[in-house]
Structures are given as structure tokens and as C-alpha cells.
Design a protein around this motif. Structure first.
Motif, PDB file in Angstrom:
ATOM      1  N   PRO A   1       0.797  -1.234   0.000  1.00 20.90           N
ATOM      2  CA  PRO A   1       0.000   0.000   0.000  1.00 20.90           C
ATOM      3  C   PRO A   1       0.825   1.278   0.000  1.00 20.90           C
ATOM      4  O   PRO A   1       0.519   2.214  -0.747  1.00 20.90           O
ATOM      5  N   LEU A   2       1.874   1.350   0.821  1.00 27.05           N
ATOM      6  CA  LEU A   2       2.668   2.580   0.863  1.00 27.05           C
ATOM      7  C   LEU A   2       3.380   2.815  -0.465  1.00 27.05           C
ATOM      8  O   LEU A   2       3.391   3.933  -0.994  1.00 27.05           O
ATOM      9  N   GLY A   3       3.966   1.765  -1.002  1.00 26.22           N
ATOM     10  CA  GLY A   3       4.644   1.901  -2.290  1.00 26.22           C
ATOM     11  C   GLY A   3       3.671   2.274  -3.393  1.00 26.22           C
ATOM     12  O   GLY A   3       3.988   3.090  -4.272  1.00 26.22           O
ATOM     13  N   MET A   4       2.471   1.675  -3.356  1.00 24.52           N
ATOM     14  CA  MET A   4       1.458   2.011  -4.357  1.00 24.52           C
ATOM     15  C   MET A   4       1.071   3.483  -4.249  1.00 24.52           C
ATOM     16  O   MET A   4       0.941   4.182  -5.264  1.00 24.52           O
ATOM     17  N   PHE A   5       0.907   3.972  -3.029  1.00 25.52           N
ATOM     18  CA  PHE A   5       0.540   5.379  -2.831  1.00 25.52           C
ATOM     19  C   PHE A   5       1.610   6.305  -3.401  1.00 25.52           C
ATOM     20  O   PHE A   5       1.298   7.294  -4.076  1.00 25.52           O
ATOM     21  N   VAL A   6       2.872   5.993  -3.141  1.00 26.40           N
ATOM     22  CA  VAL A   6       3.964   6.845  -3.623  1.00 26.40           C
ATOM     23  C   VAL A   6       4.012   6.847  -5.147  1.00 26.40           C
ATOM     24  O   VAL A   6       4.174   7.899  -5.789  1.00 26.40           O
ATOM     25  N   LYS A   7       3.864   5.666  -5.751  1.00 28.02           N
ATOM     26  CA  LYS A   7       3.915   5.585  -7.215  1.00 28.02           C
ATOM     27  C   LYS A   7       2.722   6.313  -7.845  1.00 28.02           C
ATOM     28  O   LYS A   7       2.865   6.992  -8.873  1.00 28.02           O
ATOM     29  N   LEU A   8       1.543   6.196  -7.246  1.00 31.45           N
ATOM     30  CA  LEU A   8       0.382   6.909  -7.780  1.00 31.45           C
ATOM     31  C   LEU A   8       0.548   8.416  -7.620  1.00 31.45           C
ATOM     32  O   LEU A   8       0.142   9.194  -8.493  1.00 31.45           O
ATOM     33  N   ALA A   9       1.150   8.828  -6.499  1.00 32.52           N
ATOM     34  CA  ALA A   9       1.418  10.257  -6.311  1.00 32.52           C
ATOM     35  C   ALA A   9       2.404  10.754  -7.364  1.00 32.52           C
ATOM     36  O   ALA A   9       2.243  11.846  -7.929  1.00 32.52           O
ATOM     37  N   ALA A  10       3.432   9.947  -7.647  1.00 26.37           N
ATOM     38  CA  ALA A  10       4.401  10.319  -8.680  1.00 26.37           C
ATOM     39  C   ALA A  10       3.720  10.436 -10.042  1.00 26.37           C
ATOM     40  O   ALA A  10       3.996  11.365 -10.818  1.00 26.37           O
ATOM     41  N   PHE A  11       2.812   9.501 -10.327  1.00 27.81           N
ATOM     42  CA  PHE A  11       2.067   9.550 -11.592  1.00 27.81           C
ATOM     43  C   PHE A  11       1.261  10.844 -11.688  1.00 27.81           C
ATOM     44  O   PHE A  11       1.291  11.544 -12.713  1.00 27.81           O
ATOM     45  N   GLY A  12       0.546  11.188 -10.626  1.00 28.90           N
ATOM     46  CA  GLY A  12      -0.265  12.401 -10.648  1.00 28.90           C
ATOM     47  C   GLY A  12       0.567  13.656 -10.809  1.00 28.90           C
ATOM     48  O   GLY A  12       0.211  14.561 -11.573  1.00 28.90           O
ATOM     49  N   VAL A  13       1.695  13.721 -10.104  1.00 33.92           N
ATOM     50  CA  VAL A  13       2.559  14.904 -10.189  1.00 33.92           C
ATOM     51  C   VAL A  13       3.127  15.055 -11.591  1.00 33.92           C
ATOM     52  O   VAL A  13       3.172  16.164 -12.150  1.00 33.92           O
ATOM     53  N   MET A  14       3.538  13.954 -12.202  1.00 32.13           N
ATOM     54  CA  MET A  14       4.131  14.047 -13.535  1.00 32.13           C
ATOM     55  C   MET A  14       3.084  14.356 -14.605  1.00 32.13           C
ATOM     56  O   MET A  14       3.377  15.035 -15.596  1.00 32.13           O
ATOM     57  N   MET A  15       1.863  13.887 -14.420  1.00 30.11           N
ATOM     58  CA  MET A  15       0.804  14.257 -15.361  1.00 30.11           C
ATOM     59  C   MET A  15       0.485  15.748 -15.246  1.00 30.11           C
ATOM     60  O   MET A  15       0.245  16.424 -16.257  1.00 30.11           O
TER      61      MET A  15
END
Length: 291
Positions: free
Chosen positions: A51-65
Motif C-alpha cells: 500500500p505505501l509503495g502504491m501510494f507513492v507511485k500513484l502520487a508520482a504519476f499524478g505529479v508528472m501528469m
């Protein structure tokens, strides 16, 4: 009814040729599209993590979009800035924010949630921000062509031109519904003619009073007529309506061209008056002038 191909050597192609100088290649091309595609890789791995890793990766996706969107909008704002001889710098440095967010997105993507080490995220941040800045450059940071001009007048012109550009954009969007490529090109040609007037008014804001009816009332009417025609033609393919619409565009283009020429002649007359006044003053001072 099939629409014949309309290349530059086709019959009738020279009737309303577009000015090559008015055709600009947008900076928002394949490089920006790549910015929207690259973050998808993080989605592919995010849902395979804790869950924590998924949250970080999704946050990275949102920031880069978000960074990609800001970059695209920044490039569009720069295109609009470069297209004008007199322009205010963009109020928000979108590309600069895009660089920072790209670095932040890569930093989040490189963060190890097991150790939370900072070395890799910092390196990724610097690398991403610097490469983004090199690839897309800075935002326009200074006004262009406004030296010696009254700020109030230039702001009035900028607002009037922005409104006129919105009318042209609405015409472009509406005529696509007719699904006639020749009409798309015809509207684009008229837009080039109208923008020639915009540039004249931007160079001499005192022309705005004389040109306001063209930038406002006439373009608003052209927009409304285009919307109504496109809806009608999409339903019925009424050729009489098409001929009437093309005649309207011809009349508008002629009117805009004549008005632009008149504005230029007025500017030349004002320059001649200024030169004559200066010459007389120099002569009164006993200075010989060859102006």
C-alpha cells in the motif's frame, strides 16, 4: 457528398491562399505527448506493490501528469506570445513549474519506501528538473514591444485581442462540425486576415477605437453565423447555405483587409505629421534638418 482533395496545385486553390508567414508550427508536439505517456509506466507497477509503495507511485504519476499539462499549456502560451509583436509575458511561468514538478515526480518515483533514502530522490529531482528545463526552455519573462507605450492602452488592446482570438477559436471549432476540409481552410484564411489587423492594433494601441467594432461586433457575428451554418450543414448539406456562408467570409475578409490598410495609412499620415512638426521646430532653432 464527397469532398475533393484540395492541394496547393488543385483548381481554385489560389483563390484564398494562406500567408506562409502566418503558419506557425506549434511547440507543443511529440515531446509534450511523451510527457503524458511516460508516467503510465508507474501505473503498471503501482498496483503490484504494498500500500505505501502504491501510494507513492500513484502520487508520482499524478505529479508528472500535472507537470506534462503545465508544460503543454506553457508552450501554448509561448506560441501566443511569439505570434504577437506586442505582448505581455504570461502571468504564470507554467514551464518553470512543469520543470519543478517533473523533478518532484521523478523523485517520488525513485523513493525507496523501505529505507526512505534521500540520495536517489535528490539526484532524480535535479536530473528531471534540469533536463526538462533544457528540453523546453524558460517561459517568456519580459513583456515584448511595450517600451514607450501607455500601460493602460496596451492592457485594453490585449483584452480586446484576447476576446477576438476566442471568437476565431470558436469559429474554428464550429466549422469542423460541417466536415468540409475546404471550409476549414477558408476559415483559417479569414483568421489570418483578422490577425493581421490584430498586429496593427497591437503596434499602435490608438487604433483600437477605430478597430474595436471589427474585433468585437463583426467577429462575434461571424462566430454566431459559423455556428449556425455548421449545425445546418451538418444536418442537411444545404449547398445554398454553404454558398451564402462563403460569400459572407469573402465580404468579411475584404472588409478586414481594407480596414487594416486604412489603419496603416493613418499611421503613416501621423508619422508624416510628426516629422513635419519636428522639421519646423529644427528650422526655428536654426538647425538644418535632412529628415
Amino acid at each position: 457528398m464527397a469532398e475533393p482533395y484540395g492541394g496547393k496545385h488543385s483548381p481554385g486553390a489560389a483563390k484564398h491562399p494562406r500567408d506562409p508567414s502566418a503558419i506557425r508550427r506549434s511547440r507543443a508536439g511529440a515531446r509534450v505527448n511523451f510527457l503524458f505517456v511516460a508516467p503510465v509506466a508507474m501505473l503498471l507497477v503501482a498496483f503490484q506493490m504494498e500500500p505505501l509503495g502504491m501510494f507513492v507511485k500513484l502520487a508520482a504519476f499524478g505529479v508528472m501528469m500535472l507537470a506534462a499539462w503545465l508544460t503543454r499549456e506553457g508552450l501554448r502560451a509561448e506560441d501566443a506570445f511569439e505570434a504577437r509583436r506586442v505582448a505581455r509575458r504570461p502571468a504564470i511561468p507554467r514551464k518553470l513549474f512543469g520543470s519543478v514538478l517533473t523533478g518532484l515526480g521523478l523523485a517520488l518515483a525513485g523513493l525507496d519506501t523501505a529505507t526512505f533514502g534521500l540520495l536517489n530522490p535528490v539526484l532524480f529531482f535535479i536530473l528531471g528538473a534540469v533536463l526538462h528545463f533544457i528540453a523546453f526552455g524558460p517561459d517568456p519573462m519580459k513583456d515584448k514591444g511595450t517600451e514607450g507605450m501607455n500601460e493602460y492602452q496596451t492592457d485594453r488592446v490585449a483584452r480586446a485581442v484576447d476576446e477576438a482570438e476566442r471568437h476565431l477559436a470558436a469559429m474554428k471549432d464550429a466549422i469542423r462540425r460541417a466536415e468540409v476540409p475546404a471550409l476549414d481552410r477558408r476559415v483559417a484564411t479569414f483568421a489570418d486576415t483578422a490577425r493581421s489587423m490584430f498586429r496593427v492594433v497591437e503596434e499602435d494601441p490608438s487604433d483600437l477605437t477605430s478597430a474595436r467594432r471589427y474585433l468585437g461586433v463583426y467577429l462575434l457575428g461571424a462566430r454566431d453565423a459559423t455556428v449556425q451554418f455548421a449545425d445546418l450543414y451538418a444536418r442537411s448539406k444545404n449547398e445554398d447555405a454553404r454558398r451564402d456562408y462563403e460569400t459572407l467570409l469573402d465580404d468579411l475578409e475584404t472588409s478586414f483587409t481594407q480596414k487594416t490598410e486604412k489603419l496603416l495609412k493613418n499611421d503613416k499620415s501621423m508619422l508624416d505629421v510628426e516629422i513635419e512638426v519636428l522639421r519646423e521646430r529644427l528650422q526655428r532653432e536654426g538647425i538644418r534638418s535632412d529628415i
